[in-house]
Design a protein around this motif. Sequence first.
Motif, PDB file in Angstrom:
ATOM      1  N   TYR A  34       0.831  -1.201   0.000  1.00 30.06           N
ATOM      2  CA  TYR A  34       0.000   0.000   0.000  1.00 30.06           C
ATOM      3  C   TYR A  34       0.868   1.255   0.000  1.00 30.06           C
ATOM      4  CZ  TYR A  34      -3.557   3.374   1.310  1.00 30.06           C
ATOM      5  OH  TYR A  34      -4.388   4.458   1.331  1.00 30.06           O
ATOM      6  N   LEU A  35       1.890   1.261   0.839  1.00 31.23           N
ATOM      7  CA  LEU A  35       2.779   2.423   0.899  1.00 31.23           C
ATOM      8  C   LEU A  35       3.484   2.638  -0.445  1.00 31.23           C
ATOM      9  CD1 LEU A  35       4.304   2.022   4.473  1.00 31.23           C
ATOM     10  CD2 LEU A  35       2.665   3.760   3.706  1.00 31.23           C
ATOM     11  N   ARG A  36       4.022   1.561  -1.010  1.00 30.37           N
ATOM     12  CA  ARG A  36       4.712   1.686  -2.301  1.00 30.37           C
ATOM     13  C   ARG A  36       3.765   2.168  -3.387  1.00 30.37           C
ATOM     14  NH1 ARG A  36       6.981  -3.255  -1.080  1.00 30.37           N
ATOM     15  NH2 ARG A  36       5.901  -4.222  -2.802  1.00 30.37           N
ATOM     16  N   PHE A 114       1.133  10.607   3.180  1.00 28.38           N
ATOM     17  CA  PHE A 114       0.166   9.802   3.926  1.00 28.38           C
ATOM     18  C   PHE A 114      -0.679  10.757   4.746  1.00 28.38           C
ATOM     19  CE2 PHE A 114      -1.351   6.762   7.106  1.00 28.38           C
ATOM     20  CZ  PHE A 114      -1.563   5.628   6.339  1.00 28.38           C
ATOM     21  N   ASN A 115      -1.974  10.450   4.888  1.00 25.78           N
ATOM     22  CA  ASN A 115      -2.854  11.349   5.632  1.00 25.78           C
ATOM     23  C   ASN A 115      -3.953  10.549   6.324  1.00 25.78           C
ATOM     24  OD1 ASN A 115      -4.804  10.750   3.608  1.00 25.78           O
ATOM     25  ND2 ASN A 115      -4.074  12.454   2.362  1.00 25.78           N
ATOM     26  N   ASP A 116      -4.843  11.264   7.023  1.00 25.37           N
ATOM     27  CA  ASP A 116      -5.917  10.602   7.767  1.00 25.37           C
ATOM     28  C   ASP A 116      -6.857   9.826   6.851  1.00 25.37           C
ATOM     29  OD1 ASP A 116      -5.019  11.448  10.255  1.00 25.37           O
ATOM     30  OD2 ASP A 116      -6.250  13.261  10.239  1.00 25.37           O
ATOM     31  N   GLU A 117      -7.055  10.319   5.632  1.00 21.27           N
ATOM     32  CA  GLU A 117      -7.915   9.621   4.677  1.00 21.27           C
ATOM     33  C   GLU A 117      -7.324   8.253   4.321  1.00 21.27           C
ATOM     34  OE1 GLU A 117      -8.747  10.329   0.075  1.00 21.27           O
ATOM     35  OE2 GLU A 117      -9.552  11.953   1.324  1.00 21.27           O
ATOM     36  N   LYS A 118      -6.031   8.209   4.091  1.00 21.96           N
ATOM     37  CA  LYS A 118      -5.368   6.939   3.765  1.00 21.96           C
ATOM     38  C   LYS A 118      -5.385   6.005   4.976  1.00 21.96           C
ATOM     39  CE  LYS A 118      -2.448   8.502   0.077  1.00 21.96           C
ATOM     40  NZ  LYS A 118      -2.492   9.353  -0.738  1.00 21.96           N
ATOM     41  N   ALA A 119      -5.190   6.577   6.160  1.00 26.69           N
ATOM     42  CA  ALA A 119      -5.244   5.766   7.379  1.00 26.69           C
ATOM     43  C   ALA A 119      -6.628   5.151   7.544  1.00 26.69           C
ATOM     44  CB  ALA A 119      -4.874   6.612   8.591  1.00 26.69           C
TER      45      ALA A 119
END
Length: 134
Positions: A34-36, A114-119
């Motif tokens: 996911y990060l990549r 990365f942000n709250d939406e992605k979290a």
Amino acid sequence: MGELEARKLKYPTTGTEALLMRILIEGTNFASKYLRANNITREETIKVLGKADMWFFSPEHPPLTEGAQKDLDWALDEKLKSSDNGEITTTHLLLGVWSQVGSPGYKILSALGFNDEKAQELKNVISEPGFVDD
């Protein structure tokens, strides 16, 4: 594994940044993929972190920082809240890093988009019945 990464990076402690780096290095788990997919890589993370002093030698067992311990505690608490009997996954650990606002791992993730939406997206995925963190 975070401790090993801290030693490789020549850090005196195992912090949230070392846990994040280890998630990225492992490479086959959901969190790493996911990060990549969101352009958060080990190389980009090192650019944000900077390099350690080449003459510094990390202790054999760099102790956990308070933030890293809180990350692990958060991951355990979230897993216990779920009805799933499976393992704590790297995605739980990643969300634990994100939960430590102001920690080095949080700052790196934030700097790389990365942000709250992605979290929240990740939380939704891991809460789905049958989720397996490959």
